[in-house]
Motif scaffolding. Sequence first.
Motif, PDB file in Angstrom:
ATOM      1  N   GLU A  91      35.061  39.424  25.752  1.00 34.78           N
ATOM      2  CA  GLU A  91      34.258  39.921  26.867  1.00 34.78           C
ATOM      3  C   GLU A  91      34.008  38.811  27.892  1.00 34.78           C
ATOM      4  OE1 GLU A  91      30.803  41.606  25.016  1.00 34.78           O
ATOM      5  OE2 GLU A  91      31.872  43.366  24.287  1.00 34.78           O
ATOM      6  N   VAL A  92      33.739  37.597  27.402  1.00 34.71           N
ATOM      7  CA  VAL A  92      33.562  36.462  28.317  1.00 34.71           C
ATOM      8  C   VAL A  92      34.848  36.230  29.111  1.00 34.71           C
ATOM      9  CG1 VAL A  92      33.089  33.981  28.495  1.00 34.71           C
ATOM     10  CG2 VAL A  92      31.842  35.365  26.837  1.00 34.71           C
ATOM     11  N   ALA A  93      35.993  36.311  28.438  1.00 33.01           N
ATOM     12  CA  ALA A  93      37.270  36.084  29.112  1.00 33.01           C
ATOM     13  C   ALA A  93      37.513  37.116  30.210  1.00 33.01           C
ATOM     14  CB  ALA A  93      38.406  36.123  28.088  1.00 33.01           C
ATOM     15  N   GLN A  94      37.164  38.373  29.948  1.00 31.07           N
ATOM     16  CA  GLN A  94      37.357  39.410  30.968  1.00 31.07           C
ATOM     17  C   GLN A  94      36.495  39.133  32.194  1.00 31.07           C
ATOM     18  OE1 GLN A  94      34.795  42.239  31.604  1.00 31.07           O
ATOM     19  NE2 GLN A  94      36.035  42.390  33.451  1.00 31.07           N
ATOM     20  N   ILE A  95      35.239  38.764  31.959  1.00 33.52           N
ATOM     21  CA  ILE A  95      34.336  38.488  33.081  1.00 33.52           C
ATOM     22  C   ILE A  95      34.785  37.234  33.828  1.00 33.52           C
ATOM     23  CG2 ILE A  95      31.954  37.849  33.669  1.00 33.52           C
ATOM     24  CD1 ILE A  95      31.093  39.570  31.215  1.00 33.52           C
ATOM     25  N   ALA A  96      35.181  36.202  33.093  1.00 36.60           N
ATOM     26  CA  ALA A  96      35.624  34.956  33.724  1.00 36.60           C
ATOM     27  C   ALA A  96      36.864  35.187  34.585  1.00 36.60           C
ATOM     28  CB  ALA A  96      35.898  33.894  32.657  1.00 36.60           C
ATOM     29  N   ARG A  97      37.802  35.970  34.084  1.00 37.32           N
ATOM     30  CA  ARG A  97      39.013  36.252  34.873  1.00 37.32           C
ATOM     31  C   ARG A  97      38.659  36.995  36.161  1.00 37.32           C
ATOM     32  NH1 ARG A  97      44.367  35.598  32.473  1.00 37.32           N
ATOM     33  NH2 ARG A  97      45.037  36.442  34.464  1.00 37.32           N
ATOM     34  N   ALA A  98      37.753  37.957  36.053  1.00 35.09           N
ATOM     35  CA  ALA A  98      37.388  38.741  37.233  1.00 35.09           C
ATOM     36  C   ALA A  98      36.762  37.857  38.310  1.00 35.09           C
ATOM     37  CB  ALA A  98      36.430  39.859  36.835  1.00 35.09           C
ATOM     38  N   ILE A  99      35.861  36.976  37.903  1.00 33.20           N
ATOM     39  CA  ILE A  99      35.224  36.083  38.866  1.00 33.20           C
ATOM     40  C   ILE A  99      36.231  35.089  39.427  1.00 33.20           C
ATOM     41  CG2 ILE A  99      33.456  34.313  39.174  1.00 33.20           C
ATOM     42  CD1 ILE A  99      31.831  35.713  36.964  1.00 33.20           C
ATOM     43  N   ALA A 100      37.049  34.514  38.555  1.00 28.71           N
ATOM     44  CA  ALA A 100      38.042  33.531  38.997  1.00 28.71           C
ATOM     45  C   ALA A 100      39.020  34.145  39.992  1.00 28.71           C
ATOM     46  CB  ALA A 100      38.785  32.962  37.788  1.00 28.71           C
ATOM     47  N   ARG A 101      39.459  35.357  39.720  1.00 28.61           N
ATOM     48  CA  ARG A 101      40.401  36.022  40.629  1.00 28.61           C
ATOM     49  C   ARG A 101      39.785  36.214  42.011  1.00 28.61           C
ATOM     50  NH1 ARG A 101      41.012  40.485  37.947  1.00 28.61           N
ATOM     51  NH2 ARG A 101      42.743  39.658  36.692  1.00 28.61           N
ATOM     52  N   THR A 102      38.533  36.639  42.045  1.00 28.75           N
ATOM     53  CA  THR A 102      37.861  36.898  43.319  1.00 28.75           C
ATOM     54  C   THR A 102      37.668  35.615  44.123  1.00 28.75           C
ATOM     55  OG1 THR A 102      36.709  38.761  42.301  1.00 28.75           O
ATOM     56  CG2 THR A 102      35.815  37.929  44.371  1.00 28.75           C
ATOM     57  N   LEU A 103      37.432  34.504  43.426  1.00 31.26           N
ATOM     58  CA  LEU A 103      37.165  33.233  44.098  1.00 31.26           C
ATOM     59  C   LEU A 103      38.419  32.397  44.358  1.00 31.26           C
ATOM     60  CD1 LEU A 103      33.962  32.150  42.130  1.00 31.26           C
ATOM     61  CD2 LEU A 103      34.062  33.062  44.465  1.00 31.26           C
ATOM     62  N   GLY A 104      39.582  32.902  43.950  1.00 26.18           N
ATOM     63  CA  GLY A 104      40.819  32.161  44.176  1.00 26.18           C
ATOM     64  C   GLY A 104      41.021  31.000  43.229  1.00 26.18           C
ATOM     65  N   LEU A 105      40.442  31.094  42.045  1.00 25.72           N
ATOM     66  CA  LEU A 105      40.576  30.036  41.042  1.00 25.72           C
ATOM     67  C   LEU A 105      41.731  30.353  40.098  1.00 25.72           C
ATOM     68  CD1 LEU A 105      36.769  29.676  40.207  1.00 25.72           C
ATOM     69  CD2 LEU A 105      38.117  28.378  41.888  1.00 25.72           C
ATOM     70  N   ASP A 106      42.017  29.428  39.191  1.00 27.52           N
ATOM     71  CA  ASP A 106      43.091  29.670  38.231  1.00 27.52           C
ATOM     72  C   ASP A 106      42.562  30.540  37.095  1.00 27.52           C
ATOM     73  OD1 ASP A 106      44.788  29.007  35.704  1.00 27.52           O
ATOM     74  OD2 ASP A 106      46.010  28.355  37.402  1.00 27.52           O
ATOM     75  N   GLU A 107      43.004  31.786  37.036  1.00 30.30           N
ATOM     76  CA  GLU A 107      42.505  32.737  36.044  1.00 30.30           C
ATOM     77  C   GLU A 107      42.858  32.320  34.624  1.00 30.30           C
ATOM     78  OE1 GLU A 107      43.445  36.876  36.824  1.00 30.30           O
ATOM     79  OE2 GLU A 107      43.855  36.355  38.922  1.00 30.30           O
ATOM     80  N   ASP A 108      44.046  31.737  34.444  1.00 26.16           N
ATOM     81  CA  ASP A 108      44.493  31.385  33.103  1.00 26.16           C
ATOM     82  C   ASP A 108      43.643  30.276  32.507  1.00 26.16           C
ATOM     83  OD1 ASP A 108      46.734  33.221  33.132  1.00 26.16           O
ATOM     84  OD2 ASP A 108      47.671  31.833  34.548  1.00 26.16           O
ATOM     85  N   LEU A 109      43.263  29.305  33.315  1.00 33.01           N
ATOM     86  CA  LEU A 109      42.396  28.235  32.823  1.00 33.01           C
ATOM     87  C   LEU A 109      41.015  28.794  32.483  1.00 33.01           C
ATOM     88  CD1 LEU A 109      41.707  25.317  32.186  1.00 33.01           C
ATOM     89  CD2 LEU A 109      41.299  24.936  34.640  1.00 33.01           C
ATOM     90  N   ALA A 110      40.467  29.620  33.365  1.00 28.76           N
ATOM     91  CA  ALA A 110      39.155  30.224  33.088  1.00 28.76           C
ATOM     92  C   ALA A 110      39.208  31.051  31.802  1.00 28.76           C
ATOM     93  CB  ALA A 110      38.725  31.097  34.267  1.00 28.76           C
ATOM     94  N   GLU A 111      40.285  31.786  31.605  1.00 25.79           N
ATOM     95  CA  GLU A 111      40.425  32.604  30.405  1.00 25.79           C
ATOM     96  C   GLU A 111      40.554  31.740  29.162  1.00 25.79           C
ATOM     97  OE1 GLU A 111      43.045  36.388  28.805  1.00 25.79           O
ATOM     98  OE2 GLU A 111      44.013  34.938  30.143  1.00 25.79           O
ATOM     99  N   ALA A 112      41.359  30.682  29.231  1.00 19.93           N
ATOM    100  CA  ALA A 112      41.530  29.792  28.081  1.00 19.93           C
ATOM    101  C   ALA A 112      40.194  29.200  27.648  1.00 19.93           C
ATOM    102  CB  ALA A 112      42.519  28.673  28.420  1.00 19.93           C
ATOM    103  N   LEU A 113      39.398  28.757  28.616  1.00 17.84           N
ATOM    104  CA  LEU A 113      38.098  28.175  28.301  1.00 17.84           C
ATOM    105  C   LEU A 113      37.163  29.212  27.684  1.00 17.84           C
ATOM    106  CD1 LEU A 113      37.700  26.044  31.533  1.00 17.84           C
ATOM    107  CD2 LEU A 113      38.103  25.186  29.220  1.00 17.84           C
ATOM    108  N   ALA A 114      37.202  30.427  28.198  1.00 19.66           N
ATOM    109  CA  ALA A 114      36.347  31.488  27.657  1.00 19.66           C
ATOM    110  C   ALA A 114      36.738  31.822  26.219  1.00 19.66           C
ATOM    111  CB  ALA A 114      36.450  32.734  28.537  1.00 19.66           C
TER     112      ALA A 114
END
Length: 387
Positions: free
Chosen positions: A72-95
């Motif tokens: 669930e954290v990974a899903q939320i992190a990816r959504a925020i990262a995508r909107t802000l133009g960040l690297d989704e894969d890194l955010a997901e890995a950390l989550a």
Amino acid sequence: MPMGERAAFACDPGRSRGRLIAEPEATNRSAFQRDRDRIIHSTAFRRLKHKTQVFVYHEGDHFRTRLTHSLEVAQIARAIARTLGLDEDLAEALALAHDFGHTPFGHAGEDALDACMKPWGGFDHNAQTLRIVTRLEQKYADFDGLNLTWETLEGLVKHNGPMDRPVPRAIADYVARHDLEIATWPSLEAQVAAIADDIAYDNHDIDDGLRAGLFTVEDLAAVPFFGEMFREVEERYPGIDPSRLIHEAVRRLIGDMVDDVVAETRARVAEARPRSVEDVRGAGRALAGFSAAMAGHDKALKAFLHGHMYRHYKVNRMMSKARRIVTDLFALYMAEPGILPDGWRRSAEEADEAARAALVADFIAGMTDRFAIEEHRRLFDLTSGDL
């Protein structure tokens, strides 16, 4: 910023600081995608299935575990990262990896293990996560751990911000040979993963607490923002089934909290004007987070949950058992290392006291709830014939 466009201050896998042990890059995956995949295929990730947040594994099939929470954290992190133009894969890995270091039985297990380890510096789950991904996972032919990129290791260690002294020994020892710059802020991807953890925690504890009967929707009514959302859903859908009410309110709460983080982070970025990830690290403050109003709501909810859920007598009883299980196992393994499984036993018998304590802590921290309960029964129930 148009959806899908990479921000100048995002982490770029093509410019990663690399891995401690040099490896050829993958031909069909970025460095951060590779990190995520290694995390998913790790033993530590699978163990999260039977490690709990609040409820112990056998108390119900629908309550969250560390695994479902991490997803669930990974899903939320990816959504925020995508909107802000960040690297989704890194955010997901950390989550996905942020809870690797947690003991069985949630915070009760960690508190008990920390008390057991006090003579040797205590126990810290973030430091344990680093030990797991750099040392304790032992499946690759060329190295111990997962050999993750610098950016992923940085995010796991610093996702809550710069590290204050004293630094846990496991982190200090690792940083001495691979500097993770623990005095600076982490990337925005790490900050997003951390705030996604808060959003997921708040809402799944509401969901689990209501479904477990630890508190009611009426109890929640006095909590600003959260109680108001439940009232809005009830007014919009009179007579709605309680299960649907909970789901509808929780999904709206998550959506509003994500929108708040995106708006607040954009405002902070506009003020700080970072042009690179190094500017993010040197900003002197978190650039991702809740607005002041939402931070107040978050604080109020946590106070409510502390009184109505985390200190509920039913939870207290199970956590009391959990503390005794961890404490009993630690004391017995320290006194009689010969009862540890082969491999662990040989290392423990040859170690000095401090090294033995660290090894016993590694063994216990890696247990699932189910394994810890069964191991305690095998060792302390004199009528048990199991070995």
